[in-house]
Every structure is written in C-alpha cells, then in structure tokens.
Design a protein around this motif. Sequence first.
Motif, PDB file in Angstrom:
ATOM      1  N   SER A  34     -27.609  25.620 -59.244  1.00 12.35           N
ATOM      2  CA  SER A  34     -26.266  26.216 -59.288  1.00 12.35           C
ATOM      3  C   SER A  34     -25.820  26.608 -57.882  1.00 12.35           C
ATOM      4  O   SER A  34     -25.622  27.788 -57.579  1.00 12.35           O
ATOM      5  CB  SER A  34     -26.253  27.436 -60.210  1.00 12.35           C
ATOM      6  OG  SER A  34     -27.260  28.365 -59.822  1.00 12.35           O
ATOM      7  N   PRO A  35     -25.662  25.626 -56.980  1.00 11.43           N
ATOM      8  CA  PRO A  35     -25.288  25.938 -55.597  1.00 11.43           C
ATOM      9  C   PRO A  35     -23.828  26.342 -55.483  1.00 11.43           C
ATOM     10  O   PRO A  35     -22.987  25.948 -56.301  1.00 11.43           O
ATOM     11  CB  PRO A  35     -25.534  24.609 -54.872  1.00 11.43           C
ATOM     12  CG  PRO A  35     -25.271  23.575 -55.926  1.00 11.43           C
ATOM     13  CD  PRO A  35     -25.801  24.181 -57.207  1.00 11.43           C
ATOM     14  N   GLY A  36     -23.520  27.120 -54.457  1.00  9.92           N
ATOM     15  CA  GLY A  36     -22.140  27.456 -54.164  1.00  9.92           C
ATOM     16  C   GLY A  36     -21.455  26.296 -53.470  1.00  9.92           C
ATOM     17  O   GLY A  36     -22.111  25.405 -52.921  1.00  9.92           O
ATOM     18  N   ARG A  37     -20.124  26.311 -53.474  1.00  6.23           N
ATOM     19  CA  ARG A  37     -19.370  25.214 -52.868  1.00  6.23           C
ATOM     20  C   ARG A  37     -19.703  25.041 -51.384  1.00  6.23           C
ATOM     21  O   ARG A  37     -19.854  23.925 -50.902  1.00  6.23           O
ATOM     22  CB  ARG A  37     -17.873  25.462 -53.040  1.00  6.23           C
ATOM     23  CG  ARG A  37     -16.999  24.397 -52.386  1.00  6.23           C
ATOM     24  CD  ARG A  37     -15.531  24.608 -52.704  1.00  6.23           C
ATOM     25  NE  ARG A  37     -14.676  23.694 -51.951  1.00  6.23           N
ATOM     26  CZ  ARG A  37     -14.516  22.408 -52.221  1.00  6.23           C
ATOM     27  NH1 ARG A  37     -15.147  21.872 -53.241  1.00  6.23           N
ATOM     28  NH2 ARG A  37     -13.715  21.652 -51.474  1.00  6.23           N
ATOM     29  N   SER A  38     -19.839  26.155 -50.676  1.00  5.50           N
ATOM     30  CA  SER A  38     -20.126  26.061 -49.247  1.00  5.50           C
ATOM     31  C   SER A  38     -21.493  25.436 -48.989  1.00  5.50           C
ATOM     32  O   SER A  38     -21.670  24.687 -48.020  1.00  5.50           O
ATOM     33  CB  SER A  38     -20.051  27.437 -48.591  1.00  5.50           C
ATOM     34  OG  SER A  38     -21.012  28.316 -49.162  1.00  5.50           O
ATOM     35  N   GLN A  39     -22.464  25.726 -49.867  1.00  7.21           N
ATOM     36  CA  GLN A  39     -23.776  25.123 -49.730  1.00  7.21           C
ATOM     37  C   GLN A  39     -23.703  23.607 -49.882  1.00  7.21           C
ATOM     38  O   GLN A  39     -24.351  22.856 -49.151  1.00  7.21           O
ATOM     39  CB  GLN A  39     -24.733  25.671 -50.787  1.00  7.21           C
ATOM     40  CG  GLN A  39     -25.169  27.100 -50.589  1.00  7.21           C
ATOM     41  CD  GLN A  39     -26.057  27.554 -51.740  1.00  7.21           C
ATOM     42  OE1 GLN A  39     -25.577  27.907 -52.812  1.00  7.21           O
ATOM     43  NE2 GLN A  39     -27.350  27.514 -51.517  1.00  7.21           N
ATOM     44  N   VAL A  40     -22.908  23.153 -50.842  1.00  3.71           N
ATOM     45  CA  VAL A  40     -22.796  21.718 -51.092  1.00  3.71           C
ATOM     46  C   VAL A  40     -22.052  21.043 -49.947  1.00  3.71           C
ATOM     47  O   VAL A  40     -22.473  19.999 -49.437  1.00  3.71           O
ATOM     48  CB  VAL A  40     -22.092  21.446 -52.428  1.00  3.71           C
ATOM     49  CG1 VAL A  40     -21.932  19.950 -52.649  1.00  3.71           C
ATOM     50  CG2 VAL A  40     -22.889  22.052 -53.582  1.00  3.71           C
ATOM     51  N   LEU A  52     -30.372  16.925 -51.182  1.00  3.25           N
ATOM     52  CA  LEU A  52     -30.592  17.170 -52.611  1.00  3.25           C
ATOM     53  C   LEU A  52     -31.790  18.085 -52.836  1.00  3.25           C
ATOM     54  O   LEU A  52     -31.739  19.001 -53.665  1.00  3.25           O
ATOM     55  CB  LEU A  52     -30.800  15.838 -53.334  1.00  3.25           C
ATOM     56  CG  LEU A  52     -29.584  14.918 -53.397  1.00  3.25           C
ATOM     57  CD1 LEU A  52     -29.994  13.538 -53.908  1.00  3.25           C
ATOM     58  CD2 LEU A  52     -28.496  15.510 -54.287  1.00  3.25           C
ATOM     59  N   ALA A  53     -32.857  17.843 -52.097  1.00  2.00           N
ATOM     60  CA  ALA A  53     -34.047  18.684 -52.239  1.00  2.00           C
ATOM     61  C   ALA A  53     -33.736  20.136 -51.913  1.00  2.00           C
ATOM     62  O   ALA A  53     -34.165  21.061 -52.611  1.00  2.00           O
ATOM     63  CB  ALA A  53     -35.163  18.165 -51.341  1.00  2.00           C
ATOM     64  N   GLY A  54     -32.968  20.354 -50.838  1.00  2.00           N
ATOM     65  CA  GLY A  54     -32.610  21.705 -50.460  1.00  2.00           C
ATOM     66  C   GLY A  54     -31.792  22.410 -51.523  1.00  2.00           C
ATOM     67  O   GLY A  54     -32.018  23.587 -51.827  1.00  2.00           O
ATOM     68  N   LEU A  55     -30.840  21.688 -52.109  1.00  2.00           N
ATOM     69  CA  LEU A  55     -29.997  22.290 -53.147  1.00  2.00           C
ATOM     70  C   LEU A  55     -30.784  22.551 -54.427  1.00  2.00           C
ATOM     71  O   LEU A  55     -30.504  23.504 -55.150  1.00  2.00           O
ATOM     72  CB  LEU A  55     -28.815  21.375 -53.442  1.00  2.00           C
ATOM     73  CG  LEU A  55     -27.799  21.225 -52.297  1.00  2.00           C
ATOM     74  CD1 LEU A  55     -26.792  20.133 -52.627  1.00  2.00           C
ATOM     75  CD2 LEU A  55     -27.077  22.543 -52.024  1.00  2.00           C
ATOM     76  N   LEU A  56     -31.759  21.690 -54.700  1.00  2.00           N
ATOM     77  CA  LEU A  56     -32.576  21.857 -55.903  1.00  2.00           C
ATOM     78  C   LEU A  56     -33.714  22.856 -55.700  1.00  2.00           C
ATOM     79  O   LEU A  56     -34.321  23.315 -56.677  1.00  2.00           O
ATOM     80  CB  LEU A  56     -33.169  20.509 -56.331  1.00  2.00           C
ATOM     81  CG  LEU A  56     -32.173  19.483 -56.880  1.00  2.00           C
ATOM     82  CD1 LEU A  56     -32.836  18.108 -56.974  1.00  2.00           C
ATOM     83  CD2 LEU A  56     -31.649  19.915 -58.250  1.00  2.00           C
ATOM     84  N   GLY A  57     -34.025  23.165 -54.452  1.00  2.00           N
ATOM     85  CA  GLY A  57     -35.128  24.081 -54.168  1.00  2.00           C
ATOM     86  C   GLY A  57     -36.494  23.466 -54.386  1.00  2.00           C
ATOM     87  O   GLY A  57     -37.439  24.161 -54.766  1.00  2.00           O
ATOM     88  N   VAL A  58     -36.595  22.144 -54.115  1.00  2.00           N
ATOM     89  CA  VAL A  58     -37.870  21.442 -54.285  1.00  2.00           C
ATOM     90  C   VAL A  58     -38.175  20.663 -53.016  1.00  2.00           C
ATOM     91  O   VAL A  58     -37.363  20.590 -52.090  1.00  2.00           O
ATOM     92  CB  VAL A  58     -37.829  20.490 -55.503  1.00  2.00           C
ATOM     93  CG1 VAL A  58     -37.555  21.271 -56.784  1.00  2.00           C
ATOM     94  CG2 VAL A  58     -36.768  19.401 -55.304  1.00  2.00           C
ATOM     95  N   ALA A  59     -39.326  20.030 -52.976  1.00  2.00           N
ATOM     96  CA  ALA A  59     -39.708  19.214 -51.827  1.00  2.00           C
ATOM     97  C   ALA A  59     -38.976  17.877 -51.854  1.00  2.00           C
ATOM     98  O   ALA A  59     -38.542  17.408 -52.920  1.00  2.00           O
ATOM     99  CB  ALA A  59     -41.215  18.976 -51.836  1.00  2.00           C
TER     100      ALA A  59
END
Length: 238
Positions: A34-40, A52-59
């Motif tokens: 559930s990223p914010g618009r600025s993050q995306v 994608l990994a950063g937004l998902l919080g995975v490797a």
Amino acid sequence: MTSAIVFDIDGTLANTPAAIAELIGDVVRGLGASPGRSQVLATVGKPLEASLAGLLGVAVDDAATAEAAARYRARFATDVLSQGPALLLPGVPEGLDRLRAAGHLLGIATSKISAGALALLKATGVVDRFDTVVCHDMVERGKPHPDMALRALADLGASPAESWYVGDTVTDMAMARAAALRTVGVSYGVDSAAALTAAGADHVVTDFPSVIRVLLHETTVTSPDHAGPRPEPTGALS
C-alpha cells in the motif's frame, strides 16, 4: 571522433511517467502493498525489479518481485504501448529529424531493459531515428554510473566533450556528468527544474522544441527558475 546526442526515453521523449507510476502502483497493491503516491512516483525511471522490490518490502530476488515484474510487463504492452505515437511529447519526431538532418548521431541510454525500450520506441514510431539503444541490462552498472552513456558513445564513435545527454531526472544528470557529457535537463518529466539545476544540468528547458534549439545552438542557456508545464497523464490504466 564525432559528436552525438543521447536521450533518456520516459519523461524525455515519451509522456509515460504518470501511466507507468499508476501501473506500478496497481501491480504492487494487487500483491498486498500500500505505497503512497510519492513513493511510487519516485520509482519512475529506475530499474523495474529494484523499484518493485522496494515498494513490496522484499528482496530483488524474491518470488513476489518476479511476479510483480511479470504482471507489470504483461500490462505495459496492453495499457501503455497500445497508445502508440500518441505517447510522444509534442515536437519529438520533428525535433529528432532536425537533429539527424543536421548530421548528428542519435542514441538512447535508458534504465529500461532492452525488450521494453525497443518495444516502446517501435510502438511510438521513432526507433529508426536512433543509431544505438543502450539499456540497463546491457551494462554492469546502471544510472547514475556512467556505463550506459559511455557504451552509447562507444557505439557511435563519439567524443564525450562534443556530445550531449538529454534527460528528466537527477540520476540522468549524474550519469551524464560522470561520463563528461554536456547536459540538457527537461523540467516537464519527473524531476523539477531546481533539482535538475542542482544536479548540474548545463541547460534546463520546459518543452522538447526548446531542447532542439539548445542542441542546434539556436538559443542560450534557458532559465531554470521555474519548472514549467508538465504533460497531462497519458490516460487511466485499469
């Protein structure tokens, strides 16, 4: 050695950042993030899997990253590429033709992988304007390192001191400066005029025809005091 002009694609030649951000956000939300618009928006123009990994919080090598990348690439073809030449920013085909007519070699250095970059250039009808296309998967290090820009110059047999890079992000400017290229920053893409100036852009302009005027030495340095108008999104993505 000769001179060359190397371009970024997203936000520089094509009005894709808004559509790409919306698509990335939709894909990762479909996988529970559930990223914010600025993050995306901050991921646009950067390597896809890492974003994608950063937004998902995975490797990066996590299965969820691979699934997200597959979903993104499948929908990129149907949701973005289907818009064809309408994705190009005003003045791009004519401007590229003017540069070629003036004897300049043209190249691309983009954080897209080869398949995605070529698909976008073909869909928009400008692939034949470029003498080389260098992508993130063709070099050891991506932006802001100089590898892609240097590869493009080597392909073109061009001298950095006589050549230019045109892009819309701070990382574009960093890559170009590391490769000793002169730079034009465009404030209608991802990063603001102030950010591009702080990153060392030699010129900052507000539209693509102004890019061409700078490159053909028809104008002096453009004032970077304001960001200028930004393109409207290319349409909602379902």
